[in-house]
Design a protein around this motif. Structure first.
Motif, PDB file in Angstrom:
ATOM      1  N   ASN A 190       0.748  -1.177   0.051  1.00 49.91           N
ATOM      2  CA  ASN A 190      -0.052   0.053   0.021  1.00 49.91           C
ATOM      3  C   ASN A 190       0.763   1.153   0.099  1.00 49.91           C
ATOM      4  N   GLY A 191       2.015   1.237   0.423  1.00 52.76           N
ATOM      5  CA  GLY A 191       3.107   2.311   0.405  1.00 52.76           C
ATOM      6  C   GLY A 191       3.616   2.819  -0.861  1.00 52.76           C
ATOM      7  N   GLN A 200       8.375   3.807   4.081  1.00 52.40           N
ATOM      8  CA  GLN A 200       9.300   2.516   4.304  1.00 52.40           C
ATOM      9  C   GLN A 200       8.500   1.027   3.661  1.00 52.40           C
ATOM     10  N   SER A 201       7.179   1.519   3.703  1.00 48.83           N
ATOM     11  CA  SER A 201       6.322   0.241   3.355  1.00 48.83           C
ATOM     12  C   SER A 201       6.898  -0.454   2.135  1.00 48.83           C
ATOM     13  N   ALA A 202       6.841  -0.140   1.031  1.00 45.45           N
ATOM     14  CA  ALA A 202       7.322  -0.729  -0.189  1.00 45.45           C
ATOM     15  C   ALA A 202       8.691  -1.537  -0.021  1.00 45.45           C
ATOM     16  N   PHE A 221      -0.137  -4.313  -5.819  1.00 39.21           N
ATOM     17  CA  PHE A 221       0.093  -2.727  -5.275  1.00 39.21           C
ATOM     18  C   PHE A 221      -1.053  -2.187  -5.422  1.00 39.21           C
ATOM     19  N   TYR A 222      -1.503  -1.677  -4.295  1.00 40.76           N
ATOM     20  CA  TYR A 222      -2.785  -0.958  -3.953  1.00 40.76           C
ATOM     21  C   TYR A 222      -2.822   0.324  -3.360  1.00 40.76           C
ATOM     22  N   THR A 262       2.245   3.294  -7.195  1.00 41.16           N
ATOM     23  CA  THR A 262       3.216   4.115  -7.568  1.00 41.16           C
ATOM     24  C   THR A 262       4.733   3.480  -7.905  1.00 41.16           C
ATOM     25  N   ASN A 263       4.739   2.183  -7.510  1.00 42.68           N
ATOM     26  CA  ASN A 263       5.837   1.409  -7.521  1.00 42.68           C
ATOM     27  C   ASN A 263       6.040   1.010  -8.838  1.00 42.68           C
ATOM     28  N   GLY A 264       4.894   1.007  -9.672  1.00 48.56           N
ATOM     29  CA  GLY A 264       4.851   0.463 -11.055  1.00 48.56           C
ATOM     30  C   GLY A 264       4.849   1.591 -12.192  1.00 48.56           C
ATOM     31  N   THR A 265       5.415   2.864 -11.854  1.00 46.34           N
ATOM     32  CA  THR A 265       5.514   3.701 -12.747  1.00 46.34           C
ATOM     33  C   THR A 265       7.320   3.797 -13.405  1.00 46.34           C
TER      34      THR A 265
END
Length: 130
Positions: free
Chosen positions: A10-11, A17-19, A41-42, A47-50
């Motif tokens: 979720n981060g 620090q979550s991701a 990724f929710y 944003t981890n996928g950009t």
């Protein structure tokens, strides 16, 4: 005993620090012989996928790290399509469907609905949220 896992992140890619914790956990469970089937990724985690993040040379490139993990261990990387669209993370398919000029979903990431997460919750031995 080897277990199957799905992680829910979720981060955002940077700013919490979550991701990064999820990524470290993913590596640890694979190292222990477990199977990481997918990472979903929710919320801000999409944003981890950009493909447009460009961390400084001395910073850890988390998007690239997720891509490498996916390639090396056959882990499916899924961004929630609704959350991603709201945050401007768009696949080529979604860009075409919504009449957008560009896409920015990083290679190796796929957009999926919450049904994919629900299925993982039913099928995997463990679902861990970060």
């Amino acid at each position: 005993m080897s277990l199957t896992y799905t992680l829910v992140v979720n981060g955002s890619v940077y700013g919490s620090q979550s991701a990064r914790s999820a990524y470290q956990f993913a590596n640890a469970l694979i190292e222990k012989g477990h199977t990481l089937v997918s990472v979903f990724f929710y919320q801000d985690g999409v944003t981890n996928g950009t493909c447009l993040s460009a961390p400084a040379n001395d910073e850890f490139d988390l998007t690239k790290a997720w891509q490498q993990l996916s390639q090396q261990h056959d882990v499916r990387l899924e961004t929630c399509v609704a959350a991603a669209l709201r945050r401007g993370i768009v696949s080529q398919e979604e860009a075409t469907q919504h009449g957008l000029a560009q896409c920015n979903l990083a290679e190796g990431f796929h957009q999926a609905g919450l049904g994919s997460l629900a299925e993982a919750m039913l099928v995997q031995d463990r679902v861990v949220q970060f």
